[in-house]
Design an enzyme around this catalytic site. Sequence first.
Site, PDB file in Angstrom:
ATOM      1  CB  SER A 114      19.503  -0.743  35.494  1.00 46.26           C
ATOM      2  OG  SER A 114      18.561  -1.604  35.369  1.00 46.26           O
ATOM      3  CD  GLU A 160      -2.975   0.722   2.356  1.00 43.58           C
ATOM      4  OE1 GLU A 160      -3.798   1.683   2.346  1.00 43.58           O
ATOM      5  OE2 GLU A 160      -2.713  -0.133   3.445  1.00 43.58           O
ATOM      6  CB  CYS A 218      -4.710  -2.449   3.948  1.00 46.15           C
ATOM      7  SG  CYS A 218      -4.051  -2.536   5.314  1.00 46.15           S
ATOM      8  CE  LYS A 225      -7.459   1.026   3.046  1.00 45.94           C
ATOM      9  NZ  LYS A 225      -6.295   1.360   3.797  1.00 45.94           N
TER      10      LYS A 225
END
Length: 713
Positions: free
Chosen positions: A360, A45, A175, A114
Amino acid sequence: MGHYITLATCNLNQWALDFEGNRDRIVESIKQAKAKGATLRVGPELEVCGYGCLDHFSENDVYDHSWAIYAEILGNPDTHGILLDIGMPIIHKSIKYNCRVISYDGTILLIRPKLYLANDGNYREMRYFTPWNRPKYWEEHQLPKDIQRVFGQSKCTFGDCVIETLETRLGCETCEELFTPQSPHIDMSLDGVEIFTNSSGSHHELRKLDTRLSLITEATNKCGGVYLYANQKGCDGDRLYYDGCACIIVNGKMVAQGSQFSLADVEVVTATIDLDDVRSYRNQKSANNQAVQQTKIYKTIETSIELSPSSNLLNFSIRPTKPIAVRIHKPEEEIALGPACWLWDYLRRSKCGGYFLPLSGGIDSCATAVIIHLMCRLVFNSLDDPQVLLDLRSLSHDPEFVPKSPQDIAAKFFYTSFMGTENSSKETRSRAKELAAEIGSYHVDMNMDSLVTAVVNVFEVATGKRPIFKIFGGTQTENLALQNIQARLRMVLSYLFAQLLPWSRNKSTGGMLVLGSANVDECLRGYLTKYDCSSADVNPIGGISKTDLKRFIAWAEVNFKIPILNDFLTATPTAELEPITENYVQSDEIDMGMSYDELSQFGRLRKVDKCGPYAMFIKLYHEWSQPPLNLTAEQVAEKVKRFWFFYAINRHKMTTMTPAYHAEQYSPDDNRFDLRPFLINPRFPFASKKIDEVVKLINERQEEINRSNMSVD
C-alpha cells in the site's frame, strides 16, 4: 585428575506428524554429535512426532507411529556408542504422557515423564497429556511387543529417576519444569546429579530469550553442574516459531550457544567439560553440603556406560571449553529474523509458488515486504546448505537455479501490487513502486476505481440511493460503507492476482500465498475491515506492535541500505480510504481516537497484567496523571472507556483473523492465545460505574487540596 566429557545438544527443525523427516533429522544430529566426540546427545521436546501436533495427540496413531520411528532410531548402528536423550509421547497404563526416553546401544534405560505441563498462553499440554505429579516415584513400563520382539527387552523403568554412569549422575528436566517454583534440578543436584538435560519446545517472543537464558544460567549458578538445553527450531506447522538457541552452561557460565534463528534443519552444539570443575564449585557452597541430608533420594538407574573414557587422560589435545558471552538479538533483529525464518519454512513445506502482498505504501505492508526481503537474503546466504538449495530449486521447478542475489530469489517468489483508487496519493504509490524495485519483487501498479464504481452502481440500481463520503455531506454510515468496499475489494483482487499472476508470466510454479499486514495494535483495537486485505493466508507482523515495526524499519534502512524506507517512517499513517482534500487527509490515530503508543499500553495491561477496565484505569491514572502527561482523572477515564468499547465491539473480527506469527505477549489472537468471548457489553456498565466513583473521589480530594492551599496563601 580430570574427568573430561564432550556433551552435545541440538536445535532441530521438526515438523508435526513428519515422522520420517523427523527421524532423519534426529539421526543426523546423533551422527554429528558422535563426529564431534560427544558421548551424550540431547534433543528437543517431543522430537519424534513434532511438538505442535495439538489435538492429533488425542489419536493413538501418533503414539504407535512414534514407537515405530523410535525403533528405527534405536536399531540404527549410527546411533550406538552414545547415550541418547530423545523426546516422544508415550501411553503408560492407558494414560498419555510427554516423555524423555534415555537409551544406550539399543537398550532403553529409562522413560522419564514430564512432571509439570505448560498450560497457558499458546500451550494446552494438559488437554493432551497427564502430568507425572509424583516426584521421585517410579513404576515398571511394559514396552510395545515390536520393541520386545526386535530388541529382546520387555520392560523398563518409568518415572522420575536419574541415570548413573561410571563417572557421574545425570537427570532430566523438561521445558516448563525449569520455569516452576520448585524446579527438579534443585533436588537432583542435592542428590548428586551433575549433568542436567532440558529438552524444550519453546517459542520465540520478542524480548523473551534473556528471561529463558537467565533461568538456565541461574539453575547451575546456584546449584553447580552442567546444563544442556535443547530446543526445537522453525515453524512446526502453526503460528509459533521455535527459536532454538540450544546451549551448554557450566556452573552458571555459558560455554556453547547455538543460533536463535537460522535455516539449518539440524544444528548440533557441543562442549567439553571437566566434572572436577562441578565438584570444586559445589564444595565451595556450604548450603549444598547442609541441604544434601534433607532430601529424599532418587531411584538410580545404574549403568556401566563410560562417558569419559580413560583414554581422555592421555589425550593432551582435549581441554575444557572456555566460557563465552551470551548472545541476545536486539528486538529489531528479532522482528527481522523470526518471521523471515517462519515464512521460509511455511513456503517450502506448503509447496506453494511464492508470496503475494498488497503493497500500500504504508509502514505495515512495507515491514512485511522487508521481512520477505530478509527471507530472500537468508536463503541466498545459506545456499551452501544442501537442503536449502534443494528446497529452493524444488519451489522454483528449476533444478539448475542458482541465484546471484537475494533479488533473484524475490523475482521468482515474491509478487507485490499497489491497488490504488482516486483516494490514493502519488506519494504512497511512488513509495510502493520504489520499494518493490529495490527488493526485486514482481510489481503490479494498478487502479481499481472502475471496480469500486461498479459495485456502488449495483447498489444504486438495487436501492435507488447512492452513498457519498462524509466530507461531501454523507452520513457516517455511508462514509464507513464506502471505505469498507474499497478494502474488501482489495482482498478479492489479492486472491485473484495471487492465483493468476504466475500464469500470466507463463510460470508453472502454481498459486501464491497471500500475505496480510495488520499489526497487533490494529487487531487489538479492531481498526481494520473484516474480510479486507487483512484477510490472507498468513500474516508475519500480526503479533508485532506499530512502535516495534517503526524501530525495525529504521534498523532495516541502515542495515539493508534501502533509503526509501525513511519515507515510509516519516509518512503519516493513513488508510487512504477517504478522499484527500485541501483541508483533510485521513489519519489512523485520529480515526482510532488513540495513539499507537497508548494502544500498546492498553494491550499489555489487558493481556499481560490481566486488567479489566477498572484495574486498568487505576494503573493508568497513577501513571498518566504525572508529568509529562498530567492528564486529569476524567481524561484517563475517557481513554480507558474508549479503548474497551472499541475492543469489545470489534472482538468478533478476531475470530476470522489471518493466522499470524506470534511475537507479542498481548496478542489478541482468538484462535489460540486469547480465549475471550466475542460478544461483550461494550459499555462495561459496572466497571464504568466504579471508574466514575473513583473519578468523583479524586476530584473531591483535589478540591480539598486546592482550598487548603488557598487558605494557607
